[in-house]
Each structure stands twice: as C-alpha cells, then as structure tokens.
Design a protein around this motif. Structure first.
Motif, PDB file in Angstrom:
ATOM      1  N   PRO A 120      -2.841  43.501 -16.621  1.00 24.31           N
ATOM      2  CA  PRO A 120      -3.828  43.852 -15.585  1.00 24.31           C
ATOM      3  C   PRO A 120      -3.196  44.687 -14.471  1.00 24.31           C
ATOM      4  CG  PRO A 120      -3.993  41.531 -16.170  1.00 24.31           C
ATOM      5  CD  PRO A 120      -2.748  42.051 -16.829  1.00 24.31           C
ATOM      6  N   ILE A 121      -3.880  45.748 -14.074  1.00 23.56           N
ATOM      7  CA  ILE A 121      -3.352  46.625 -13.028  1.00 23.56           C
ATOM      8  C   ILE A 121      -3.223  45.877 -11.708  1.00 23.56           C
ATOM      9  CG2 ILE A 121      -5.652  47.454 -12.425  1.00 23.56           C
ATOM     10  CD1 ILE A 121      -2.373  49.452 -12.350  1.00 23.56           C
ATOM     11  N   LEU A 122      -4.068  44.872 -11.484  1.00 30.85           N
ATOM     12  CA  LEU A 122      -3.977  44.095 -10.243  1.00 30.85           C
ATOM     13  C   LEU A 122      -2.689  43.279 -10.178  1.00 30.85           C
ATOM     14  CD1 LEU A 122      -7.658  42.827  -9.874  1.00 30.85           C
ATOM     15  CD2 LEU A 122      -6.519  44.636  -8.584  1.00 30.85           C
ATOM     16  N   ALA A 123      -2.097  42.993 -11.339  1.00 30.51           N
ATOM     17  CA  ALA A 123      -0.823  42.275 -11.352  1.00 30.51           C
ATOM     18  C   ALA A 123       0.349  43.226 -11.175  1.00 30.51           C
ATOM     19  CB  ALA A 123      -0.676  41.497 -12.656  1.00 30.51           C
ATOM     20  N   ILE A 124       0.193  44.446 -11.651  1.00 35.18           N
ATOM     21  CA  ILE A 124       1.280  45.423 -11.568  1.00 35.18           C
ATOM     22  C   ILE A 124       1.362  46.053 -10.187  1.00 35.18           C
ATOM     23  CG2 ILE A 124       2.081  47.654 -12.450  1.00 35.18           C
ATOM     24  CD1 ILE A 124       1.024  46.872 -15.135  1.00 35.18           C
ATOM     25  N   ALA A 125       0.205  46.313  -9.564  1.00 33.64           N
ATOM     26  CA  ALA A 125       0.186  47.039  -8.292  1.00 33.64           C
ATOM     27  C   ALA A 125       1.073  46.402  -7.220  1.00 33.64           C
ATOM     28  CB  ALA A 125      -1.257  47.167  -7.806  1.00 33.64           C
ATOM     29  N   PRO A 126       0.988  45.079  -6.982  1.00 31.68           N
ATOM     30  CA  PRO A 126       1.871  44.510  -5.943  1.00 31.68           C
ATOM     31  C   PRO A 126       3.345  44.679  -6.251  1.00 31.68           C
ATOM     32  CG  PRO A 126       0.093  42.985  -6.497  1.00 31.68           C
ATOM     33  CD  PRO A 126       0.067  44.073  -7.521  1.00 31.68           C
ATOM     34  N   MET A 127       3.721  44.597  -7.550  1.00 31.27           N
ATOM     35  CA  MET A 127       5.125  44.758  -7.901  1.00 31.27           C
ATOM     36  C   MET A 127       5.602  46.183  -7.633  1.00 31.27           C
ATOM     37  SD  MET A 127       5.617  42.459 -11.351  1.00 31.27           S
ATOM     38  CE  MET A 127       4.420  43.388 -12.312  1.00 31.27           C
ATOM     39  N   VAL A 205      -8.519  57.908  -9.854  1.00 31.36           N
ATOM     40  CA  VAL A 205      -9.163  57.501  -8.600  1.00 31.36           C
ATOM     41  C   VAL A 205      -9.165  55.982  -8.481  1.00 31.36           C
ATOM     42  CG1 VAL A 205     -11.286  57.589  -7.247  1.00 31.36           C
ATOM     43  CG2 VAL A 205     -10.576  59.581  -8.569  1.00 31.36           C
ATOM     44  N   VAL A 206      -9.481  55.310  -9.579  1.00 33.86           N
ATOM     45  CA  VAL A 206      -9.454  53.840  -9.581  1.00 33.86           C
ATOM     46  C   VAL A 206      -8.053  53.341  -9.257  1.00 33.86           C
ATOM     47  CG1 VAL A 206      -9.785  51.778 -10.982  1.00 33.86           C
ATOM     48  CG2 VAL A 206     -11.382  53.694 -11.196  1.00 33.86           C
ATOM     49  N   GLY A 207      -7.046  53.939  -9.898  1.00 34.27           N
ATOM     50  CA  GLY A 207      -5.676  53.524  -9.645  1.00 34.27           C
ATOM     51  C   GLY A 207      -5.248  53.756  -8.210  1.00 34.27           C
ATOM     52  N   ALA A 208      -5.661  54.885  -7.636  1.00 33.17           N
ATOM     53  CA  ALA A 208      -5.295  55.181  -6.251  1.00 33.17           C
ATOM     54  C   ALA A 208      -5.909  54.172  -5.289  1.00 33.17           C
ATOM     55  CB  ALA A 208      -5.727  56.604  -5.891  1.00 33.17           C
ATOM     56  N   ILE A 209      -7.166  53.827  -5.511  1.00 36.63           N
ATOM     57  CA  ILE A 209      -7.840  52.876  -4.626  1.00 36.63           C
ATOM     58  C   ILE A 209      -7.213  51.488  -4.753  1.00 36.63           C
ATOM     59  CG2 ILE A 209     -10.026  51.682  -4.195  1.00 36.63           C
ATOM     60  CD1 ILE A 209     -11.456  54.260  -4.951  1.00 36.63           C
ATOM     61  N   ILE A 210      -6.924  51.074  -5.988  1.00 42.64           N
ATOM     62  CA  ILE A 210      -6.295  49.770  -6.193  1.00 42.64           C
ATOM     63  C   ILE A 210      -4.924  49.734  -5.540  1.00 42.64           C
ATOM     64  CG2 ILE A 210      -5.332  48.232  -7.949  1.00 42.64           C
ATOM     65  CD1 ILE A 210      -7.631  49.020  -9.771  1.00 42.64           C
ATOM     66  N   ALA A 211      -4.184  50.838  -5.632  1.00 42.96           N
ATOM     67  CA  ALA A 211      -2.837  50.877  -5.063  1.00 42.96           C
ATOM     68  C   ALA A 211      -2.859  50.810  -3.549  1.00 42.96           C
ATOM     69  CB  ALA A 211      -2.122  52.142  -5.523  1.00 42.96           C
ATOM     70  N   GLU A 212      -3.925  51.323  -2.937  1.00 42.81           N
ATOM     71  CA  GLU A 212      -3.991  51.333  -1.476  1.00 42.81           C
ATOM     72  C   GLU A 212      -4.150  49.928  -0.896  1.00 42.81           C
ATOM     73  OE1 GLU A 212      -6.015  55.779  -0.915  1.00 42.81           O
ATOM     74  OE2 GLU A 212      -7.200  53.942  -0.692  1.00 42.81           O
ATOM     75  N   LEU A 213      -4.694  49.012  -1.676  1.00 42.11           N
ATOM     76  CA  LEU A 213      -4.961  47.672  -1.150  1.00 42.11           C
ATOM     77  C   LEU A 213      -3.676  46.889  -0.877  1.00 42.11           C
ATOM     78  CD1 LEU A 213      -8.069  46.753  -3.339  1.00 42.11           C
ATOM     79  CD2 LEU A 213      -8.022  47.658  -1.010  1.00 42.11           C
ATOM     80  N   PRO A 214      -2.782  46.692  -1.873  1.00 40.23           N
ATOM     81  CA  PRO A 214      -1.545  45.957  -1.559  1.00 40.23           C
ATOM     82  C   PRO A 214      -0.554  46.774  -0.737  1.00 40.23           C
ATOM     83  CG  PRO A 214      -1.510  46.682  -3.832  1.00 40.23           C
ATOM     84  CD  PRO A 214      -2.880  47.003  -3.306  1.00 40.23           C
ATOM     85  N   SER A 215      -0.717  48.107  -0.739  1.00 38.87           N
ATOM     86  CA  SER A 215       0.203  48.946   0.036  1.00 38.87           C
ATOM     87  C   SER A 215      -0.074  48.879   1.527  1.00 38.87           C
ATOM     88  CB  SER A 215       0.106  50.402  -0.434  1.00 38.87           C
ATOM     89  OG  SER A 215       0.408  50.524  -1.796  1.00 38.87           O
ATOM     90  N   GLY A 216      -1.230  48.368   1.889  1.00 39.53           N
ATOM     91  CA  GLY A 216      -1.605  48.317   3.296  1.00 39.53           C
ATOM     92  C   GLY A 216      -2.021  49.659   3.848  1.00 39.53           C
TER      93      GLY A 216
END
Length: 272
Positions: A120-127, A205-216
């Motif tokens: 899941p991308i939501l698990a990878i993004a924070p790492m 676009v989906v990946g960029a938005i998801i990445a912005e969330l844990p990145s602050g």
C-alpha cells in the motif's frame, strides 16, 4: 470527394465533445438524484451549486477567494506530480526496454517490480518521507513510484508487439539491435506506451497528494484537503471544492498526454 466527406469528419470531431458533455450531465444528475433519494443533508453531500459557489467565497475569514488558494495549491502539486511523472516514465521505459531485450533480466526482476505495487502506498509514503528527511523530493519520488509500473509493463509488451517476420527482415538487412529498437520496436510500442502514460499521468497526481500528507507540505492540494477536512462540519463545500480541483489536475494531465499521443501517432502514420 473531400466535400462529401467533410460532414463526416466534422461529426467525428464533434462526437468526443458531445460525449464529454453527456458524461458530465449524467454525473450531475446522478449526484443530485442520490442526494434526493437518500435525503442527504449538506454535511453529508452538498449540492453541486453550493460547491460551485464556494469557489468564489473566502477560503477563511477575511482571506483570499477559495479559487485562488486552490489554483495556487494545484500548481504546487502539479510541479511535484510532473517531476515524478517524468522520472517514473523514464525509469519505466528503460526497464521495459531492458526486459524486452534481456529475458534473463526480465525473469529475475519483473516479479519484484510486480511485488512493489502490492505494498500500500500509504505504508510506503511515511518511510520515504523519513528516508528523505521530510524534504520536498519525497513528493516526486512517491509520484514516480506509482508512475513507473504501468510504463514498464506496457513498454515491455509494446517492444514485443512487432511481427516476428518484421524482426527477421531487419536482421536480414544486418540491422543492429539499436537500429531495430528505434526503427521497428519503438514505433510499434508507442500505442501501448501512451496508454501507460495516460494511466501514469493521473497516478502521479494521486502520488503527489498522498506524499504531501506525511511530508507536512501545506502549500499543495494535499495540505488543502487536510486543512478543509478539519472544518468539514462548518464548510463541507470547501473540502469538495479541493477534491474537484485535484480531479481537474489529473484530468488536465490525462488530456495533455492524449493530445501529445494524437500528434505523435499521426506524424508516424504520415511518415510511414
């Protein structure tokens, strides 16, 4: 002959626009029917005209109009999405080309490429954010992660799509692997590659938005969605407006890739 065919050509050009209008009208009617049938209140599902009005209202008390805030956020997100799209597309093209020419490499790495998309991308993004120490580069990296897979697989399939007899003919003319690649395999693979690029454009676009969330990151659409979600009870229209803006960015990228595809493939047909 050209005069007789002109109405047919005009109809073919108008048909896609009419189809888009029909789809939009169908979605609008379905939205309002669902709200009416299930008696959904404003906090659950606002009217479409209420969302449209929200674009012209202040994003916060005494703040700028919501439309200007969302456009600025969309441009910020688009920058990371485009960079991730180009990185992922380039990586996918290189991997697909290598896999098509090196069967051993394909058998060794394709299972790992496929397995990478099961996490899941939501698990990878924070790492990724932690590894890159919360820098902005985590946004294009995660966007590239979602982009490279469809390009890799479709490039591999496209590179193997030419007729074997055409490949043998190139060999009979003593064509090198490089010449066969660019004069036969690559043109044959373009339809499949562009299909993957259209999928990857929206995925970036989906990946960029998801990445912005844990990145602050607060400047992009991810930050806007998170911010308006906190005030959903008092202003649900603003959250839906941010979601619609994110969808619009993905649609624009899809349309841009489709336009480029039409131009490139048309020139190839003319050149042939």
């Amino acid at each position: 002959m050209d005069i007789a065919l002109s109405p047919v050509r005009s109809a073919r050009r108008v048909a896609p626009a009419l189809a888009v209008i029909l789809i939009i009208l169908t979605l609008v009617v379905a939205w309002e029917l669902i709200k009416l049938m299930f008696n959904l209140d404003k906090r659950t599902l606002p009217h479409l005209w209420e969302i449209a009005e929200a674009f012209g209202q202040p994003s916060r008390r005494n703040g700028p109009p919501l439309i200007s805030v969302l456009i600025e956020a969309a441009l910020y997100t688009l920058r990371g999405a485009l960079l991730g799209f180009f990185i992922g597309a380039a990586l996918g093209f290189v991997l697909g080309t290598l896999f098509a020419h090196l069967p051993l490499l394909e058998r060794s790495l394709v299972p790992y490429v496929v397995a990478s998309q099961t996490v899941p991308i939501l698990a990878i993004a924070p790492m990724v954010v932690i590894w890159l120490r919360g820098s902005w580069w985590s946004v294009p990296v995660i966007a590239a992660y979602l982009t490279f897979f469809p390009v890799t697989i479709n490039t591999l399939r496209g590179m193997r799509s030419p007729d074997p007899r055409a490949v043998e003919l190139m060999g009979s003319y003593a064509a090198s692997t490089w010449q066969t690649l660019w004069k036969l395999r690559f043109p044959s693979a373009l339809p499949a590659i562009f299909t993957a690029l259209k999928i990857a454009a929206t995925a970036s676009v989906v990946g960029a938005i998801i990445a912005e969330l844990p990145s602050g990151v607060q400047q992009g659409l991810g930050g806007a969605i998170l911010n308006f979600n906190q005030y959903y009870i008092t202003g649900p229209e603003r959250l839906w407006a941010a979601i619609f803006m994110a969808a619009l960015v993905g649609i624009l990228l899809f349309v841009a890739v489709s336009a480029i595809e039409r131009i490139v493939l048309r020139n190839i047909v003319r050149g042939a």
